[in-house]
Design a protein around this motif. Sequence first.
Motif, mmCIF file in Angstrom:
data_model
loop_
_atom_site.group_PDB
_atom_site.id
_atom_site.type_symbol
_atom_site.label_atom_id
_atom_site.label_comp_id
_atom_site.label_asym_id
_atom_site.label_seq_id
_atom_site.Cartn_x
_atom_site.Cartn_y
_atom_site.Cartn_z
ATOM 1 N N PRO A 1 0.819 -1.222 0.000
ATOM 2 C CA PRO A 1 0.000 0.000 0.000
ATOM 3 C C PRO A 1 0.849 1.267 0.000
ATOM 4 N N GLU A 2 0.320 2.287 -0.657
ATOM 5 C CA GLU A 2 0.931 3.612 -0.632
ATOM 6 C C GLU A 2 -0.202 4.635 -0.584
ATOM 7 N N LEU A 3 -0.207 5.447 0.483
ATOM 8 C CA LEU A 3 -1.287 6.407 0.681
ATOM 9 C C LEU A 3 -1.145 7.572 -0.285
ATOM 10 N N GLY A 4 -2.242 7.868 -0.993
ATOM 11 C CA GLY A 4 -2.254 8.979 -1.929
ATOM 12 C C GLY A 4 -3.073 10.139 -1.392
ATOM 13 N N THR A 5 -3.429 11.043 -2.263
ATOM 14 C CA THR A 5 -4.211 12.207 -1.869
ATOM 15 C C THR A 5 -5.681 11.831 -1.716
ATOM 16 N N GLY A 6 -6.369 12.544 -0.835
ATOM 17 C CA GLY A 6 -7.794 12.316 -0.651
ATOM 18 C C GLY A 6 -8.139 10.972 -0.058
ATOM 19 N N GLY A 7 -7.179 10.341 0.626
ATOM 20 C CA GLY A 7 -7.439 9.041 1.231
ATOM 21 C C GLY A 7 -7.310 7.870 0.282
ATOM 22 N N HIS A 8 -6.948 8.126 -0.980
ATOM 23 C CA HIS A 8 -6.794 7.028 -1.941
ATOM 24 C C HIS A 8 -5.582 6.177 -1.580
ATOM 25 N N ASP B 1 -0.065 3.367 10.910
ATOM 26 C CA ASP B 1 -0.224 4.786 10.587
ATOM 27 C C ASP B 1 -1.703 5.170 10.528
ATOM 28 N N VAL B 2 -2.516 4.321 9.918
ATOM 29 C CA VAL B 2 -3.948 4.622 9.831
ATOM 30 C C VAL B 2 -4.585 4.580 11.217
ATOM 31 N N THR B 3 -4.125 3.631 12.052
ATOM 32 C CA THR B 3 -4.663 3.522 13.405
ATOM 33 C C THR B 3 -4.398 4.795 14.198
ATOM 34 N N ARG B 4 -3.264 5.418 13.982
ATOM 35 C CA ARG B 4 -2.969 6.679 14.654
ATOM 36 C C ARG B 4 -3.966 7.767 14.261
ATOM 37 N N PHE C 1 -14.247 8.019 6.932
ATOM 38 C CA PHE C 1 -14.369 7.002 5.888
ATOM 39 C C PHE C 1 -13.067 6.832 5.106
ATOM 40 N N GLY C 2 -12.219 7.848 5.093
ATOM 41 C CA GLY C 2 -10.897 7.686 4.489
ATOM 42 C C GLY C 2 -10.054 6.689 5.263
ATOM 43 N N ALA C 3 -10.096 6.769 6.592
ATOM 44 C CA ALA C 3 -9.372 5.809 7.429
ATOM 45 C C ALA C 3 -9.914 4.402 7.230
ATOM 46 N N ARG C 4 -11.216 4.284 7.149
ATOM 47 C CA ARG C 4 -11.832 2.965 6.945
ATOM 48 C C ARG C 4 -11.413 2.382 5.591
ATOM 49 N N HIS C 5 -11.379 3.221 4.563
ATOM 50 C CA HIS C 5 -10.974 2.758 3.234
ATOM 51 C C HIS C 5 -9.528 2.260 3.245
ATOM 52 N N GLY C 6 -8.641 3.001 3.936
ATOM 53 C CA GLY C 6 -7.247 2.574 4.012
ATOM 54 C C GLY C 6 -7.093 1.224 4.685
ATOM 55 N N LEU C 7 -7.829 1.006 5.760
ATOM 56 C CA LEU C 7 -7.766 -0.274 6.465
ATOM 57 C C LEU C 7 -8.330 -1.407 5.612
ATOM 58 N N LEU C 8 -9.408 -1.133 4.895
ATOM 59 C CA LEU C 8 -9.981 -2.154 4.024
ATOM 60 C C LEU C 8 -9.002 -2.536 2.910
ATOM 61 N N ALA C 9 -8.312 -1.540 2.364
ATOM 62 C CA ALA C 9 -7.368 -1.807 1.271
ATOM 63 C C ALA C 9 -6.223 -2.699 1.734
ATOM 64 N N GLN D 1 -8.960 -3.396 13.513
ATOM 65 C CA GLN D 1 -9.081 -1.937 13.490
ATOM 66 C C GLN D 1 -10.315 -1.497 12.711
ATOM 67 N N ILE D 2 -10.668 -2.272 11.676
ATOM 68 C CA ILE D 2 -11.884 -1.951 10.921
ATOM 69 C C ILE D 2 -13.110 -2.086 11.825
ATOM 70 N N ARG D 3 -13.150 -3.170 12.604
ATOM 71 C CA ARG D 3 -14.284 -3.356 13.525
ATOM 72 C C ARG D 3 -14.326 -2.237 14.564
ATOM 73 N N TYR D 4 -13.153 -1.842 15.047
ATOM 74 C CA TYR D 4 -13.095 -0.740 16.020
ATOM 75 C C TYR D 4 -13.609 0.551 15.389
#
Length: 327
Positions: free
Chosen positions: A82-89, A162-165, A190-198, A245-248
């Motif tokens: 994974p590599e985090l992009g702009t807008g949570g992508h 990083d997303v958990t933070r 929802f950006g954090a949730r998307h990152g965890l799902l990915a 973390q997704i469930r949390y």
Amino acid sequence: MDVRFVSDEGIQQHPVKDLAALLARDDGLVWVDIPVCDEQAARVLREVFGFHPLAVQACIERNAVPKVRAYRDHIFVILHAPELGTGGHVHYVELDQFIGPRYVVTVHGPLNPAVPPEAALRETRAVLGRIEAGRLRPGSPAELSYAIVSALAQGQEAFVEDVTRQVWPLEQRVTSGQLGDPEQFLEELFGARHGLLAVSNMATLGHQIYRRMSALGRFIPADRQPLVADLEDQFARVAGVADGQIRYLEGVIEFYKARTDTKVTIAAERLALIAVLTLPITALSSVYGMNIIVNDRTDFPHLAVVLAAMIAISAILLRWAKRQGWL
């Protein structure tokens, strides 16, 4: 294209023209790292290594899901980081590997222009640095591949961290009621949730790949099987942590929705109560308004009686609402 020969003496850089001679040696292993699979690199994969045309084509194109293919004398594996992009992508950074009896070929898949090139080389450069520093001495292609994939799994785990933070401050804002801009807050949530799902998807598929590889016993020597099992376990652990973390985070979302729904309900109840309290005033004023205050001959005693009646009725309704616990 970087051609390296790894032996007990360390790691040495070689030109591409030495590949055939290096592959014939039995005192080490060959590691070829291809940052971009252009036509020259594809020709080397086809002509020098003799890889299957479909596998070479997979190195040129982007692949949506991980894969493992077993050939006569080597295994072809596709994984994602994974590599985090702009807008949570979240970008899927592809890493392809050919693992043979005396070589490992790593090919970095085509990149989205928004992804920095160094992001694709993160795992291989980390392993190269360990070898050059003498902290790693892979004695076989399986050990070298293990080090590279292990670095990829650790990168996935670091991404989850990083997303958990980001999730913790969101949870604190929900519980404290200090949400700030609701639209911005929902985007972060929802950006954090998307990152965890990915990353959960990447790790789960990686776990399936190495479960499949563990079944290819004839390609993996018995003494290397624990490496495959460990990678399978690493991906399973990353997927488990991400899913937790997704469930949390879903709990935080449910808390936010419940609090928001409660506020909306309370607001609706209060508006309804206000309407009930003002209904007698509205009714009386509509009946008497045009009959009492119409000109300079206003009947002030009559007006005072009507106003007193309005106040009395509203006071009675207000007291009744308090007794019902609506205020």
